[in-house]
Design an enzyme around this catalytic site. Structure first.
Site, short mmCIF file in Angstrom:
data_model
loop_
_atom_site.label_atom_id
_atom_site.label_comp_id
_atom_site.label_asym_id
_atom_site.label_seq_id
_atom_site.Cartn_x
_atom_site.Cartn_y
_atom_site.Cartn_z
N CYS A 236 -0.40 2.90 9.11
CA CYS A 236 0.63 1.99 8.61
C CYS A 236 -0.06 0.68 8.26
CB CYS A 236 1.74 2.01 9.35
SG CYS A 236 3.03 3.07 8.98
N CYS B 96 7.35 -6.11 7.94
CA CYS B 96 8.10 -5.26 8.81
C CYS B 96 8.91 -6.24 10.14
CB CYS B 96 7.30 -3.79 9.29
SG CYS B 96 9.04 -3.33 10.29
N SER C 194 11.27 8.07 14.82
CA SER C 194 9.99 7.54 15.68
C SER C 194 10.23 7.38 17.22
CB SER C 194 9.26 6.33 14.89
OG SER C 194 8.65 6.31 13.46
N LEU C 195 10.12 8.26 17.88
CA LEU C 195 10.91 8.26 18.55
C LEU C 195 10.35 7.34 20.27
CD1 LEU C 195 13.86 9.07 20.08
CD2 LEU C 195 12.58 11.18 20.82
N HIS C 196 9.19 8.55 20.16
CA HIS C 196 7.82 8.09 20.86
C HIS C 196 7.84 7.31 22.50
CE1 HIS C 196 6.24 7.44 17.12
NE2 HIS C 196 6.68 6.28 17.27
N GLY D 183 6.93 -1.09 6.73
CA GLY D 183 8.45 -1.54 6.58
C GLY D 183 9.20 -0.44 7.69
N GLU D 184 10.80 -0.90 7.09
CA GLU D 184 11.62 -0.11 8.07
C GLU D 184 12.85 -0.08 6.81
OE1 GLU D 184 12.52 1.10 9.99
OE2 GLU D 184 15.11 1.58 9.94
N GLU E 93 0.86 -1.04 -0.18
CA GLU E 93 -0.27 0.25 -0.14
C GLU E 93 0.87 1.13 -0.41
OE1 GLU E 93 -2.16 -1.04 4.01
OE2 GLU E 93 -1.86 0.38 4.43
N SER F 185 12.23 7.73 6.86
CA SER F 185 11.60 7.26 8.60
C SER F 185 12.08 6.58 9.02
CB SER F 185 9.93 7.30 8.68
OG SER F 185 9.48 7.30 10.17
N ASN G 199 -3.69 6.50 16.34
CA ASN G 199 -4.60 5.47 15.03
C ASN G 199 -4.63 4.34 16.27
OD1 ASN G 199 -5.85 6.47 13.11
ND2 ASN G 199 -3.66 6.62 11.76
#
Ligand code: SAH
Length: 342
Positions: A331, A110, A212-214, A157-158, A90, A189, A288
């Site tokens: 995602c 992933c 992407s820290l989070h 994916g990474e 996608e 990213s 999400n």
């Protein structure tokens, strides 16, 4: 075995013609046909000799990605494409006033296993080729009938777990003989694969980097994102500092707000302390929610408080507009849904 023509960088195609003792300028002609004229058949490349067209058709495949499914609202258009081996991937078009951006996938599934992410439920089956990434862009452009000036590698994916193909993809779409996209219109990213960040800073035309820290402490980050057990926050901060100084570029920090998990004002303070020295923008992302996870998004009030608290430190902070939630654009959601349906 035939190679996909869309996976070939200009340098590789040039090498191919040199091997054939053909004039290297042919690579420029082929790139022009593929990416500017959007030609879909070698036989139609009129200014190439018949023998060259035959050789290309013998050695390469030229195939557009068919669109299996499409969902659209005013802000996003989500595409599901069919790959040659029958799998689907996608991409999401985000309709921004300043120019549309396409969010492309880099892997089929992933392996990073972030607990909040739908893509991780679908383990990696394989990497996507550069051509399959180029294909997402070309198919979306053809469907829109216009160029899409911005790319974000934030789909499934990474990217740094597929480093070579991702770099070929970027080389192809930024090549002056073809689409000629600006390197700064492309954002990669990563969940924090430090060796990838370290390599990526030395490319001759650097791209934007998003991380992407989070979470702002190792204990929580390791719980949310297993990659943190391999490369902790200190390693990650060091590699981001280097990236920012080598490329003289601001890094985008993505921070997902999860209710009761990382959205306390103490978390905001810790985040501000961690990022104080880094040239960065912080992008707060509303979670999400997915049916497979108990995690909840932060309340609007808490989101606002968190945002204001960070601002007080003089940091650049933005709150991501929710573009795709209602059509499962988060995602992996469309693909996961399709796999559940079948
Ligand atoms: N592997 C890369 C790129 C793909 S994920 C990376 O981790 O950055 C793109 C972004 O979407 C990441 O910031 C990821 O953490 C975030 N994301 C994943 N699941 C999400 C969800 N359900 N809601 C909001 N953002 C999500």
């Amino acid at each position: 075995m035939k190679k996909e023509i869309y996976s070939c960088t200009f340098t590789q195609l040039d090498g191919y013609f040199e091997g054939m003792a053909e004039n290297p300028a042919k690579a420029a002609l082929v790139f022009d046909w593929l990416y500017r004229q959007k030609c879909l058949c070698f036989a139609d490349m009129e200014d190439l000799k018949a023998s060259v067209r035959t050789a290309l058709a013998r050695d390469f495949t030229l195939r557009r990605l068919p669109i299996l499914q499409q969902q659209e609202n005013e802000q996003v258009c989500k595409y599901l494409f069919e790959l040659e081996d029958g799998h689907s991937i996608e991409a999401v078009l985000m309709k921004h006033g300043y120019g549309h951006a396409l969010c492309v996938s880099t892997q089929l599934g992933c392996n990073m296993g972030c607990i909040f992410c739908e893509s991780g439920r679908l383990k990696k089956l394989r990497n996507l080729s550069a051509g399959e990434m180029v294909g997402q862009l070309l198919a979306a452009q053809a469907e829109r009938g216009e160029n899409i000036p911005n790319l974000v590698l934030m789909g499934i994916g990474e990217p740094f777990d597929n480093y070579e193909q991702v770099c070929s993809f970027i080389d192809i779409v930024t090549d002056v003989h073809g689409l000629d996209m600006g390197p700064r219109h492309i954002t990669v990213s990563t969940c924090g694969l430090v060796p990838g960040i370290e390599r990526f800073q030395f490319r001759s035309r650097p791209n934007n980097l998003a991380v992407s820290l989070h979470a702002a402490n190792d204990a929580l980050r390791s719980q949310l994102m297993p990659i943190n057990r391999a490369y902790n926050l200190q390693d990650l901060m060091d590699s981001m500092q280097k990236y920012a100084s080598t490329t003289r570029q601001k890094i985008t920090i993505e921070y997902l707000l999860l209710r009761g998990i990382n959205d306390d004002l103490d978390d905001a303070d810790a985040l501000a302390r961690l990022l104080r020295q880094l040239n960065c923008t912080i992008n707060l992302i509303p979670y999400n929610e997915t049916s497979h996870s108990k995690l909840r998004r932060s309340t609007p009030q808490q989101t606002r408080r968190f945002f204001e608290r960070l601002k007080r430190y003089g940091l650049y902070v933005t709150l991501r507009k929710e573009l795709g939630a209602e059509i499962h654009a988060a995602c992996g959601q469309l693909r996961a849904q399709q796999m559940a349906d079948t």
